[in-house]
Design a protein around this motif. Structure first.
Motif, PDB file in Angstrom:
ATOM      1  N   HIS A 144       0.819  -1.213   0.000  1.00 38.46           N
ATOM      2  CA  HIS A 144       0.000   0.000   0.000  1.00 38.46           C
ATOM      3  C   HIS A 144       0.851   1.261   0.000  1.00 38.46           C
ATOM      4  O   HIS A 144       0.335   2.351  -0.238  1.00 38.46           O
ATOM      5  CB  HIS A 144      -0.947   0.012   1.203  1.00 38.46           C
ATOM      6  N   MET A 145       2.156   1.114   0.234  1.00 40.73           N
ATOM      7  CA  MET A 145       3.036   2.278   0.347  1.00 40.73           C
ATOM      8  C   MET A 145       3.963   2.433  -0.855  1.00 40.73           C
ATOM      9  O   MET A 145       4.108   3.519  -1.409  1.00 40.73           O
ATOM     10  CB  MET A 145       3.886   2.162   1.619  1.00 40.73           C
ATOM     11  N   LEU A 146       4.601   1.337  -1.266  1.00 39.86           N
ATOM     12  CA  LEU A 146       5.573   1.422  -2.360  1.00 39.86           C
ATOM     13  C   LEU A 146       4.805   1.483  -3.679  1.00 39.86           C
ATOM     14  O   LEU A 146       4.029   0.586  -3.989  1.00 39.86           O
ATOM     15  CB  LEU A 146       6.498   0.210  -2.320  1.00 39.86           C
ATOM     16  N   PRO A 147       4.990   2.547  -4.468  1.00 38.66           N
ATOM     17  CA  PRO A 147       4.061   2.801  -5.582  1.00 38.66           C
ATOM     18  C   PRO A 147       4.241   1.957  -6.831  1.00 38.66           C
ATOM     19  O   PRO A 147       3.320   1.884  -7.647  1.00 38.66           O
ATOM     20  CB  PRO A 147       4.302   4.286  -5.897  1.00 38.66           C
ATOM     21  N   LEU A 148       5.373   1.294  -7.028  1.00 33.96           N
ATOM     22  CA  LEU A 148       5.591   0.606  -8.303  1.00 33.96           C
ATOM     23  C   LEU A 148       4.774  -0.679  -8.414  1.00 33.96           C
ATOM     24  O   LEU A 148       4.661  -1.442  -7.455  1.00 33.96           O
ATOM     25  CB  LEU A 148       7.072   0.262  -8.476  1.00 33.96           C
ATOM     26  N   VAL A 149       4.227  -0.921  -9.606  1.00 30.74           N
ATOM     27  CA  VAL A 149       3.598  -2.199  -9.945  1.00 30.74           C
ATOM     28  C   VAL A 149       4.116  -2.628 -11.312  1.00 30.74           C
ATOM     29  O   VAL A 149       4.075  -1.856 -12.269  1.00 30.74           O
ATOM     30  CB  VAL A 149       2.061  -2.102  -9.982  1.00 30.74           C
ATOM     31  N   GLU A 150       4.612  -3.861 -11.396  1.00 29.05           N
ATOM     32  CA  GLU A 150       5.049  -4.436 -12.661  1.00 29.05           C
ATOM     33  C   GLU A 150       3.860  -5.163 -13.301  1.00 29.05           C
ATOM     34  O   GLU A 150       3.373  -6.155 -12.757  1.00 29.05           O
ATOM     35  CB  GLU A 150       6.187  -5.428 -12.449  1.00 29.05           C
ATOM     36  N   VAL A 151       3.386  -4.660 -14.425  1.00 33.42           N
ATOM     37  CA  VAL A 151       2.291  -5.308 -15.156  1.00 33.42           C
ATOM     38  C   VAL A 151       2.915  -6.145 -16.264  1.00 33.42           C
ATOM     39  O   VAL A 151       3.652  -5.622 -17.112  1.00 33.42           O
ATOM     40  CB  VAL A 151       1.313  -4.266 -15.730  1.00 33.42           C
ATOM     41  N   VAL A 152       2.606  -7.446 -16.253  1.00 38.18           N
ATOM     42  CA  VAL A 152       3.238  -8.379 -17.182  1.00 38.18           C
ATOM     43  C   VAL A 152       2.162  -9.039 -18.047  1.00 38.18           C
ATOM     44  O   VAL A 152       1.252  -9.700 -17.535  1.00 38.18           O
ATOM     45  CB  VAL A 152       4.036  -9.463 -16.437  1.00 38.18           C
ATOM     46  N   ARG A 153       2.280  -8.859 -19.346  1.00 40.76           N
ATOM     47  CA  ARG A 153       1.374  -9.500 -20.300  1.00 40.76           C
ATOM     48  C   ARG A 153       1.855 -10.910 -20.632  1.00 40.76           C
ATOM     49  O   ARG A 153       3.010 -11.268 -20.374  1.00 40.76           O
ATOM     50  CB  ARG A 153       1.305  -8.698 -21.597  1.00 40.76           C
ATOM     51  N   HIS A 154       0.969 -11.677 -21.236  1.00 42.08           N
ATOM     52  CA  HIS A 154       1.363 -12.922 -21.892  1.00 42.08           C
ATOM     53  C   HIS A 154       0.820 -12.869 -23.318  1.00 42.08           C
ATOM     54  O   HIS A 154       0.236 -11.846 -23.724  1.00 42.08           O
ATOM     55  CB  HIS A 154       0.849 -14.144 -21.130  1.00 42.08           C
ATOM     56  N   SER A 155       0.998 -13.903 -24.067  1.00 46.10           N
ATOM     57  CA  SER A 155       0.705 -13.846 -25.504  1.00 46.10           C
ATOM     58  C   SER A 155      -0.780 -13.637 -25.812  1.00 46.10           C
ATOM     59  O   SER A 155      -1.121 -13.186 -26.906  1.00 46.10           O
ATOM     60  CB  SER A 155       1.192 -15.130 -26.186  1.00 46.10           C
ATOM     61  N   LYS A 156      -1.664 -13.942 -24.854  1.00 44.40           N
ATOM     62  CA  LYS A 156      -3.098 -13.810 -25.109  1.00 44.40           C
ATOM     63  C   LYS A 156      -3.747 -12.658 -24.342  1.00 44.40           C
ATOM     64  O   LYS A 156      -4.956 -12.457 -24.482  1.00 44.40           O
ATOM     65  CB  LYS A 156      -3.809 -15.120 -24.782  1.00 44.40           C
ATOM     66  N   THR A 157      -3.006 -11.929 -23.565  1.00 46.05           N
ATOM     67  CA  THR A 157      -3.598 -10.806 -22.835  1.00 46.05           C
ATOM     68  C   THR A 157      -4.145  -9.786 -23.827  1.00 46.05           C
ATOM     69  O   THR A 157      -3.430  -9.333 -24.719  1.00 46.05           O
ATOM     70  CB  THR A 157      -2.551 -10.114 -21.944  1.00 46.05           C
ATOM     71  N   SER A 158      -5.399  -9.411 -23.671  1.00 47.75           N
ATOM     72  CA  SER A 158      -6.000  -8.461 -24.611  1.00 47.75           C
ATOM     73  C   SER A 158      -5.575  -7.037 -24.283  1.00 47.75           C
ATOM     74  O   SER A 158      -5.241  -6.712 -23.132  1.00 47.75           O
ATOM     75  CB  SER A 158      -7.523  -8.561 -24.561  1.00 47.75           C
ATOM     76  N   ASP A 159      -5.606  -6.185 -25.282  1.00 47.85           N
ATOM     77  CA  ASP A 159      -5.298  -4.768 -25.076  1.00 47.85           C
ATOM     78  C   ASP A 159      -6.293  -4.143 -24.099  1.00 47.85           C
ATOM     79  O   ASP A 159      -5.934  -3.288 -23.285  1.00 47.85           O
ATOM     80  CB  ASP A 159      -5.323  -4.018 -26.404  1.00 47.85           C
ATOM     81  N   ARG A 160      -7.550  -4.565 -24.174  1.00 47.53           N
ATOM     82  CA  ARG A 160      -8.568  -4.018 -23.269  1.00 47.53           C
ATOM     83  C   ARG A 160      -8.255  -4.373 -21.819  1.00 47.53           C
ATOM     84  O   ARG A 160      -8.407  -3.550 -20.925  1.00 47.53           O
ATOM     85  CB  ARG A 160      -9.951  -4.538 -23.650  1.00 47.53           C
ATOM     86  N   THR A 161      -7.803  -5.607 -21.602  1.00 47.90           N
ATOM     87  CA  THR A 161      -7.423  -6.011 -20.243  1.00 47.90           C
ATOM     88  C   THR A 161      -6.274  -5.158 -19.739  1.00 47.90           C
ATOM     89  O   THR A 161      -6.290  -4.688 -18.591  1.00 47.90           O
ATOM     90  CB  THR A 161      -7.025  -7.493 -20.228  1.00 47.90           C
ATOM     91  N   LEU A 162      -5.290  -4.949 -20.579  1.00 49.49           N
ATOM     92  CA  LEU A 162      -4.155  -4.115 -20.187  1.00 49.49           C
ATOM     93  C   LEU A 162      -4.607  -2.694 -19.875  1.00 49.49           C
ATOM     94  O   LEU A 162      -4.214  -2.116 -18.846  1.00 49.49           O
ATOM     95  CB  LEU A 162      -3.112  -4.109 -21.298  1.00 49.49           C
ATOM     96  N   GLN A 163      -5.431  -2.135 -20.734  1.00 45.95           N
ATOM     97  CA  GLN A 163      -5.871  -0.748 -20.544  1.00 45.95           C
ATOM     98  C   GLN A 163      -6.698  -0.583 -19.280  1.00 45.95           C
ATOM     99  O   GLN A 163      -6.514   0.388 -18.527  1.00 45.95           O
ATOM    100  CB  GLN A 163      -6.666  -0.296 -21.776  1.00 45.95           C
ATOM    101  N   ARG A 164      -7.610  -1.526 -19.006  1.00 44.41           N
ATOM    102  CA  ARG A 164      -8.417  -1.440 -17.792  1.00 44.41           C
ATOM    103  C   ARG A 164      -7.556  -1.568 -16.549  1.00 44.41           C
ATOM    104  O   ARG A 164      -7.772  -0.892 -15.534  1.00 44.41           O
ATOM    105  CB  ARG A 164      -9.487  -2.538 -17.786  1.00 44.41           C
ATOM    106  N   THR A 165      -6.551  -2.436 -16.620  1.00 40.69           N
ATOM    107  CA  THR A 165      -5.668  -2.638 -15.471  1.00 40.69           C
ATOM    108  C   THR A 165      -4.845  -1.398 -15.185  1.00 40.69           C
ATOM    109  O   THR A 165      -4.758  -0.940 -14.039  1.00 40.69           O
ATOM    110  CB  THR A 165      -4.739  -3.838 -15.725  1.00 40.69           C
ATOM    111  N   VAL A 166      -4.241  -0.837 -16.213  1.00 42.99           N
ATOM    112  CA  VAL A 166      -3.425   0.366 -16.034  1.00 42.99           C
ATOM    113  C   VAL A 166      -4.283   1.517 -15.515  1.00 42.99           C
ATOM    114  O   VAL A 166      -3.866   2.265 -14.617  1.00 42.99           O
ATOM    115  CB  VAL A 166      -2.718   0.747 -17.354  1.00 42.99           C
ATOM    116  N   LYS A 167      -5.486   1.660 -16.050  1.00 37.86           N
ATOM    117  CA  LYS A 167      -6.382   2.733 -15.607  1.00 37.86           C
ATOM    118  C   LYS A 167      -6.688   2.610 -14.123  1.00 37.86           C
ATOM    119  O   LYS A 167      -6.650   3.608 -13.382  1.00 37.86           O
ATOM    120  CB  LYS A 167      -7.672   2.695 -16.424  1.00 37.86           C
TER     121      LYS A 167
END
Length: 310
Positions: A144-167
């Motif tokens: 809850h304190m350290l701000p970094l998050v590593e978002v890791v895709r795989h070959s089937k991760t959709s762009d929409r999933t990535l965009q919703r997660t980042v948002k």
């Protein structure tokens, strides 16, 4: 707005929930035992007490945030959740079972963001019926304190999933970095292990002590790269000097194959230049509260960016 859940009531799950409710969003935490749920609630309350003590939150903020929290061992409470942070133990079989629960009870378009620090994203994708809606969102403790998050895709991760997660992560005031495919350790743990491996080697060779290595990291490397970053720093100062340093240093760095067996065995058995079982420092007189405070203190100011309730 996404309805958010955290599946897992351990340390990571408790801190992830603290972050969600700390930004005024309802959160369901699903665990599997009454004792685990009690520990989770106690950890969340402790997190808020730490923030209040630092003047970063008020008792009113705490009460308002806790009113947004549901802690349960009933996965049916995932109903309508569109985003689930999976934060259970590093077991592929147990994660498969959790993914099945999420797919059974949560919203039809639910995104599963695994907090794994070690399992390849492609392996996780094979454990779910909807791989397009799964990725890794690896946080760092204290979550809850350290701000970094590593978002890791795989070959089937959709762009929409990535965009919703980042948002969502940006709404939670996280600093997001994206990996287009899994590599062991992702980014941060790869960097950390390279540094850790060299540190162990230098101690084993009698070059220096654990205390002096920690001092070097805190008062040189940590300060330098913490303010600017690694590659921007070298871009600014130029690479001619670094080329010379690299030519002198690279041949003398610890050999991976040489340290892989002896160093790892030494660490696990407490033989790496320290008394057995004690690590590098004598923890018998360590103040646990002081260590928790020092671990969190660099990130206190980031809490001021939260959209706190109350």
């Amino acid at each position: 707005m996404e309805k958010i859940a955290v599946y897992g009531a351990g340390t990571i799950g408790a801190c992830q929930a603290t972050l969600v409710i700390g930004n005024g969003l309802p959160c369901v935490v699903v665990g599997h035992s009454e004792k685990g749920l009690e520990r989770c609630e106690a950890a969340i309350l402790q997190n808020w007490d730490d923030l209040i003590r630092e003047g970063l939150a008020s008792p009113e903020n705490k009460d308002a945030a806790m009113s947004l929290l549901t802690i349960t061992n009933d996965p049916a409470r995932l109903a309508d959740c569109g985003f689930v942070f999976e934060a259970i133990t590093e077991s592929e079989e147990q994660k498969r079972q959790v993914f099945q629960m999420v797919e059974r009870y949560a919203a039809a378009d639910v995104i599963i963001a695994s907090c794994t620090s070690s399992i390849d994203a492609e392996k996780l994708a094979a454990l779910t019926n909807n791989p397009e809606a799964l990725l890794i969102a690896h946080p760092f403790q204290p979550v809850h304190m350290l701000p970094l998050v590593e978002v890791v895709r795989h070959s089937k991760t959709s762009d929409r999933t990535l965009q919703r997660t980042v948002k969502l992560l940006e709404l939670l005031r996280r600093k997001v970095i994206i990996l287009n495919r899994s590599v062991p350790g992702f980014l941060v743990n790869r960097f950390a292990q390279a540094l850790f491996r060299e540190a162990i080697y230098l101690i084993e060779e009698g070059v220096t002590t654990a205390f002096d290595i920690d001092t070097a990291v805190k008062y040189a490397m940590g300060m330098r790269y913490g303010s600017i970053g690694l590659l921007e720093y070298y871009d600014a100062v130029g690479f001619e000097l670094e080329k010379t340093i690299a030519e002198n240093v690279y041949p003398d760095l610890c050999d991976v194959k040489a340290v892989q067996k002896t160093t790892l065995e030494g660490i696990s058995e407490g033989k790496t230049g320290q008394r057995s079982g004690q690590g590098f420092y004598d923890w018998t007189n360590k103040d646990g509260a002081d260590f928790r405070y020092r671990r969190q203190s660099p990130y206190f100011e980031s809490v001021r960016e939260w959209s706190m309730p109350g």
